[in-house]
Scaffold this active site. Structure first.
Site, PDB file in Angstrom:
ATOM      1  N   LYS A  96     -22.030  33.066 -27.506  1.00 10.93           N
ATOM      2  CA  LYS A  96     -22.258  31.620 -27.405  1.00 10.93           C
ATOM      3  C   LYS A  96     -20.931  30.896 -27.299  1.00 10.93           C
ATOM      4  CE  LYS A  96     -20.644  29.933 -30.612  1.00 10.93           C
ATOM      5  NZ  LYS A  96     -19.264  29.958 -31.197  1.00 10.93           N
ATOM      6  N   TYR A 184     -24.752  25.573 -32.522  1.00 16.11           N
ATOM      7  CA  TYR A 184     -25.642  26.037 -33.599  1.00 16.11           C
ATOM      8  C   TYR A 184     -26.601  24.927 -34.035  1.00 16.11           C
ATOM      9  CZ  TYR A 184     -22.734  30.170 -34.229  1.00 16.11           C
ATOM     10  OH  TYR A 184     -22.064  31.347 -34.024  1.00 16.11           O
TER      11      TYR A 184
END
Ligand code: NAD
Length: 333
Positions: A96, A184
């Protein structure tokens, strides 16, 4: 599995995790530093023929020891390395944030489809029991739909680009804490809304208090998101302070992860009905085994390339809302 990029996350988290996994193991590396690759080969017990450089990734094609390439390089290189791995016929796990832009995500998804390989994103929390339970609460509507959401994630970043910190380099990082830590919060918000994306975003950049570090990227950004069912969310991503929280509320209750909500420690889930103790897991080992099992059994990926692309679409909307000061639609479709 081969790790591409032997920096901090590979060295301290993914490598050690691969010593604990039952369904996958480290059989190769892709690195710009052959001496480092040889050390990994000795430490992890794979042959030196399984050390590749970024320029020789095409040769992965003839290597039967490696089924999956895990891309763990700076964000701005994810697209290039994912596409090279896919072209060599390997499944890909990409860290990510998936890439710097939605356009890059599209190219990555296209390359993996064309090669007939899986593309997964290193969203470790989809395999963490407390977070999985929050997802279940959202899906089964134990408390009704969550209508108020709040999350923040960040750490105090101390080193500038001139000290070799790629996270302060716009080209390699794609942006600032929103890309690195805010993803997140974006993920958790979508989990709490059963993977729906927000409809609109408003946002603003925080002040730059240390211009010697933040000449190319934001130091912090705050946003408000509104979901199609009217749920409202507030988010913060920052390199100014250590913060990691996530809380959701509905008519009939609330749930909260942590703090910390997103770090490597177990993000304990507390709800208006009390807290349940889930066994502590090594997050990266759980993720790697979970993804290996999805591949081995043909189950869909919990953290797909399409999900990574959705998150980049939301991130792009936050940046554009912060720049133009307008309520901005999210084009996640
Ligand atoms: P790092 O700087 O420690 O490692 C990056 C690696 O990429 C290094 O080995 C470096 O040599 C290599 N690299 C190859 N080409 C490079 C280039 N042109 N410039 C700079 N480095 C180059 O970074 P990291 O903390 O390991 O992060 C790597 C990726 O993992 C990032 O995408 C980051 O977002 C992600 N990450 C994810 C988590 C998580 O919890 N899922 C945690 C940390 C990092």
């Amino acid at each position: 599995m081969a790790l591409a990029g032997l920096g901090s996350y590979s060295t301290h988290q993914l490598g050690p995790a691969l010593r604990q996994t039952s369904h996958c193991r480290l059989t190769g590396v892709i690195t710009g530093d052959r001496a480092k690759g040889k050390k990994w080969a000795t430490d992890y017990g794979f042959p030196e023929k399984n050390i590749f450089s970024y320029d020789t990734m095409a040769q992965l094609a003839g290597n039967p020891d490696i089924d999956v390439v895990y891309v763990v390089t700076p964000n701005g290189l994810h697209a290039e390395h994912t596409i090279a791995a896919a072209k060599s016929g390997k499944h890909v796990i990409c860290e990510k944030p998936m890439a710097n832009t939605v356009a890059e995500c599209d190219a990555m998804i296209g390359a993996c489809k064309a090669a007939g390989v899986r593309l997964m994103i290193g969203y470790r929390l989809h395999y963490e029991p407390n977070t999985v339970e929050l997802k279940r609460l959202a899906r089964d509507k134990d408390f009704g739909a969550f209508m108020r959401l709040d999350g923040a994630n960040g750490f105090r970043m101390r080193s500038p680009k001139s000290a070799g910190n790629w996270r302060a380099d716009k080209k390699l990082a794609g942006g600032g804490p929103l890309m690195d830590m805010g993803v997140y919060v974006v993920q958790a918000m979508c989990m709490a809304k059963v993977e729906a994306a927000p409809a609109t975003i408003t946002a603003r950049f925080g002040p730059i208090t240390r211009p010697e570090i933040f000449s190319e990227i934001e130091e912090s950004v705050a946003w408000e998101a509104e979901f199609p069912d009217g749920a409202k969310a507030t988010g913060l991503a920052t390199y100014a302070e250590n913060v990691s929280r996530f809380r959701v509320e509905s008519e009939n209750g609330w749930a909260q992860l942590g703090p910390p909500a997103f770090y490597y420690d177990t993000p304990v889930l507390t709800t208006s009905r009390g807290s349940v103790k889930y066994p502590r897991v090594h997050q990266q080992a759980a993720q790697l085994d979970g993804m290996a099992l999805e591949l081995l059994t043909g189950q869909p990926s919990r953290a797909s390339g399409e999900m990574g692309r959705r998150d980049l679409a939301i991130i792009e909307a936050v940046y554009s809302a912060a720049k133009n000061g307008q309520r901005t639609p999210v084009n996640a479709g």
